[in-house]
Design an enzyme around this catalytic site. Structure first.
Site, PDB file in Angstrom:
ATOM      1  N   ALA A 214     -31.546  69.182 -11.151  1.00  0.00           N
ATOM      2  CA  ALA A 214     -31.186  68.205 -10.127  1.00  0.00           C
ATOM      3  C   ALA A 214     -31.549  68.785  -8.767  1.00  0.00           C
ATOM      4  CB  ALA A 214     -29.702  67.860 -10.177  1.00  0.00           C
ATOM      5  N   LYS A 215     -31.650  67.918  -7.782  1.00  0.00           N
ATOM      6  CA  LYS A 215     -31.943  68.360  -6.418  1.00  0.00           C
ATOM      7  C   LYS A 215     -31.513  67.257  -5.468  1.00  0.00           C
ATOM      8  CE  LYS A 215     -34.053  72.055  -4.604  1.00  0.00           C
ATOM      9  NZ  LYS A 215     -33.851  73.443  -5.068  1.00  0.00           N
ATOM     10  N   ALA A 216     -31.135  67.653  -4.265  1.00  0.00           N
ATOM     11  CA  ALA A 216     -30.766  66.674  -3.244  1.00  0.00           C
ATOM     12  C   ALA A 216     -31.503  66.993  -1.956  1.00  0.00           C
ATOM     13  CB  ALA A 216     -29.255  66.672  -3.002  1.00  0.00           C
TER      14      ALA A 216
END
Length: 379
Positions: free
Chosen positions: A73-75
């Site tokens: 995941a990444k934001a």
């Protein structure tokens, strides 16, 4: 956005905004077959959905590559990390993701964010489980401050040198994106650091740079240290990639090594400290030339090892001690580096290909066991 989707993910893309603060951001949860989504949160004025999705996918392979049980995941937040409105933008971003955090995603640190920012995110979540990389004073494990990623990169470089029958103590190193931890550790291992760069330029001395002096200058001037080190020749942006050095550590930006540059790189070993610093074409060129490359999702996985430790300890009232974590990083990354180089040699494929295949096999097996794999897929 649908063009981003393939058999692996992403499973969820959440775009958020806030009119009052001007916040615009995105969360990409790529694949959670091996565990909940985990990856850093970055802030810059160039963030895009495509970039964050690409980084989230890299996290999927990174977790699986070192056999840790979290998902990719990444934001990303589209904002200036130096602006006075940073805290307000951060808080707006966290509020906008209250449905996902902390059950589906936990905030971490990436480009543009610090331990203090992690503390703000933790405060806005309202519980201890919403962020990692938080300050020591809050009981967190400040792994960016500790330099765990750079330490792991240096350990991986040393393992690669040993795999080639070389002694790190006899080798020279050029580092794009001066990282205190990686420079300090390779110097401790005996290597000669001949070139470094920051966002404000680079410096080079073929006889070696004094790492202790560089660290002192970094404390005083930040990235401006390159303007205050006297015994070195200044370098233009990118020149540090091409100076004569046995080991090159690209640890700043993605997409800095293309096929043309790969044809002339003088380094014997490339250890990818940054995420996605080389193109697939460049990787093939380097392989054909006999240059040893340690892929990013192996070499810079010290951060995910530390993040895994921090994730497990989020709700504990007992302060974590970093010594055991550093040992864990060293053991994990050295073993993964050697396994990857050995497999590349046996299979006659690039290290990126064999490492990604290993990671994909682990993710695919988890997907099959959970009943998530495409119906035509068989493990």
């Amino acid at each position: 956005m649908f063009e981003l989707i393939d058999e692996w993910g992403p499973e969820k893309v959440v775009c958020v905004s806030d009119a009052r603060t001007g916040m615009r951001g995105v969360l990409v949860i790529d694949n959670t077959a091996r565990g909940m989504g985990k990856g850093g949160t970055r802030m810059s004025t160039t963030v895009s959905v495509g970039e964050v999705a690409r980084l989230a996918r890299n996290m999927t392979w990174k977790w699986a590559g070192v056999d840790l049980f979290y998902g990719g995941a990444k934001a990303g937040i589209w904002a200036d990390p130096t602006a006075s409105s940073k805290e307000a933008v951060l808080r707006a971003f966290v509020r906008a993701l209250r449905n996902e955090v902390p059950d589906e995603y936990v905030f971490g640190l990436d480009v543009g964010l610090t331990e203090k920012d992690a503390a703000i995110m933790l405060d806005e979540v309202g519980g201890r489980g919403g962020a990692v990389g938080t300050p020591h004073a809050l009981g967190g494990l400040p792994y960016d401050q500790l330099g765990v990623t750079g330490h792991g990169v240096a350990e991986s470089a040393d393992a690669a040198a040993q795999a080639l029958g070389l002694s790190t103590g006899s080798l020279s190193v050029s580092i794009q994106g001066f990282g205190a931890a990686s420079a300090k550790r390779v110097a401790e291992l005996g290597a000669t650091v001949v070139a470094v760069s920051t966002s404000q330029g680079g410096i080079h001395n073929p006889d070696g740079l004094d790492v202790a002096t560089l660290l002192d200058l970094r404390d005083q001037y930040g990235d401006g240290l390159v303007d205050h080190y006297s015994d070195a020749k200044p370098l233009a942006a990118g020149e540090e990639l091409s100076v004569t050095a046995d080991i090159l550590i690209p640890a700043a930006l993605q997409d800095v090594i293309d096929a043309d540059l790969a044809r002339t790189l003088p380094a014997k070993i490339v250890v990818e400290g940054a995420n996605l610093p080389s193109s697939p074409e460049a990787q093939s060129v380097l392989f054909d030339r006999g240059v040893t490359v340690v892929p990013d999702f192996i070499a810079n996985a010290g951060g995910v090892v530390a993040a895994a430790v921090a994730m497990d300890a989020r709700y504990s009232g007992i302060r974590l001690e970093p010594a055991a974590m550093f040992d864990n990083i060293s053991n994990k990354l050295r073993a993964s580096t050697i396994d990857t180089l050995d497999a590349s040699k046996v299979q006659g494929r690039t290290t990126h290909e064999v490492a990604r295949t290993t990671a994909q096999e682990r993710v695919r097996e988890a997907m099959v066991l959970r009943g998530r794999a495409p119906q035509t897929a068989a493990f």
